[in-house]
Design an enzyme around this catalytic site. Structure first.
Site, short mmCIF file in Angstrom:
data_model
loop_
_atom_site.label_atom_id
_atom_site.label_comp_id
_atom_site.label_asym_id
_atom_site.label_seq_id
_atom_site.Cartn_x
_atom_site.Cartn_y
_atom_site.Cartn_z
CG ASP A 228 -2.00 -1.08 0.96
OD1 ASP A 228 -1.72 -2.25 1.25
OD2 ASP A 228 -3.05 -0.73 0.41
O1 MRU Z 1 -7.32 -3.35 2.76
P1 MRU Z 1 -7.06 -3.68 1.31
O2 MRU Z 1 -7.81 -4.86 0.85
O3 MRU Z 1 -7.25 -2.48 0.42
O4 MRU Z 1 -5.51 -4.05 1.28
C1 MRU Z 1 -4.97 -4.61 0.12
C2 MRU Z 1 -3.53 -4.83 0.22
O5 MRU Z 1 -2.91 -4.72 1.27
C3 MRU Z 1 -2.82 -5.10 -1.07
O6 MRU Z 1 -1.76 -5.99 -0.86
C4 MRU Z 1 -2.28 -3.78 -1.65
O7 MRU Z 1 -3.25 -2.77 -1.64
C5 MRU Z 1 -1.77 -3.97 -3.04
S1 MRU Z 1 -3.04 -4.25 -4.24
C6 MRU Z 1 -2.22 -4.40 -5.74
#
Ligand code: MRU
Length: 336
Positions: A228
């Site tokens: 993220d």
């Molecule tokens: O809480 P989320 O589902 O948005 O978190 C998703 C993740 O942590 C993913 O690994 C990250 O956003 C990368 S998506 C290509």
């Protein structure tokens, strides 16, 4: 046909409601910024790049259906919309980067002599649409570069085994055996498993508490997770549980990779200690499909993400190449 999390044509945006997967594949319309921010906050749509794309396209559809009449009105609307969208979820950096880029782009365009409000609005819409195309290109590159690198650096004649966590989708078309790990909110079993079954990629679901034994007994070639936010020294925020996988991978001598587009990198932060970690509602842990399963009265801590320190990361797979954490800054600046 590959899975579509977002369906867009000018003036119309629909998102696959990921809260309903895998039981039903329902596309919900997003008619503007308020609905876009709600879809992001409630995690109908999630994942760092998708958040930025849906956020920006929700602005594009609202501008298409309700174009501002004055340039000042357009500038204010874009700035306030982007603030709303950035505030929907704080940890993933992609929406914030998109907001900064769009505000800077729009200020530059607005200063051009003779430009009309209609022309400016069209440029904002085109800018948002270009994010969608770029993300598809970057995902392909990340998948190809990551797969090549892992195949070259692991000795696995029978095929590599990748352990992944939560849901990133970016390596889902690599076509090799995959072990999935899930978590309390079940994104591995609900979403990544859904993608892999759809793509017919051989995969096995395990729980978070099985990661150590899987690494010891199932010849895991590499761990690959998403991100993220990757900061300047390579520290990486990703779905909570990523850090423990990195610790376990180190113990077992397994390479640990972060696969992320450059839009998830935030070189303005020196270390992971400054990343804001989102805390989610307690019901995500205590309830399943609206039914309480945890003892009433128990306290809950539900951070959505954790930070993996750079020293546990073997490589960061981006659309510009695979970099060791200490090479990231230079690697990205050369790739620009
Ligand atoms: O809480 P989320 O589902 O948005 O978190 C998703 C993740 O942590 C993913 O690994 C990250 O956003 C990368 S998506 C290509």
């Amino acid at each position: 046909m590959s899975l579509e999390s977002v369906r867009y044509r000018r003036g119309s945006l629909q998102v696959l409601n990921q809260l309903l997967l895998p039981q039903s594949s329902q596309y919900d319309s997003v008619s503007g910024v308020r609905e876009g921010a709600d879809a992001i906050r409630t995690m109908k749509v999630r994942g760092a790049p998708a958040i930025a794309i849906v956020g920006s396209l929700s602005l594009a559809v609202e501008l298409t259906s309700n174009p501002p009449q004055q340039t000042a009105e357009l500038l204010t609307f874009v700035r306030e919309s982007m603030e709303r969208l950035v505030g929907a979820r704080p940890t993933a950096v992609n929406m914030k980067r998109a907001a900064d880029e769009l505000n800077a782009f729009l200020s530059r365009e607005a200063e051009k002599p003779g430009v009309t409000v209609q022309e400016l609005t069209d440029r904002v819409v085109q800018w948002a649409e270009s994010l969608l195309e770029k993300d598809v290109r970057d995902n392909r590159l990340i998948g190809d570069l990551g797969a090549q690198h892992i195949l070259q650096t692991t000795n696995a004649p029978a095929g590599v085994v990748i352990l992944t966590h939560c849901n990133t989708g970016s390596l889902a078309t690599a076509g090799y055996g995959t072990a999935l790990e899930t978590r309390p909110y079940n994104q591995g079993s609900r979403l990544t498993a859904y993608e892999l079954v759809y793509e017919k990629i051989p995969a096995t679901l395990i729980t978070d508490s099985m990661a150590a034994v899987t690494m010891r007994e199932r010849q895991v070639s590499a761990v690959v997770v998403g991100a993220d936010r990757v900061v300047a020294n390579g520290d990486t925020a990703n779905k909570v549980g990523t850090y423990q996988l990195a610790v376990l991978a180190k113990h077992h001598g397994i390479p640990f990779y972060v696969a992320a587009p450059s839009t998830s990198c935030d070189l303005s932060l020196p270390t992971g200690g400054s990343i804001v970690i989102e805390e989610r509602p307690s019901q995500e842990l205590t309830d399943i499909n609206g039914v309480r399963v945890a003892a009433p009265g128990i306290g809950v801590w539900n951070p959505a993400f954790d930070v993996t320190p750079h020293e546990l990361i073997t490589g960061i797979i981006t659309e510009h190449g695979v970099f060791r954490p200490e090479e990231l800054r230079d690697g990205l600046s050369q790739g620009k």
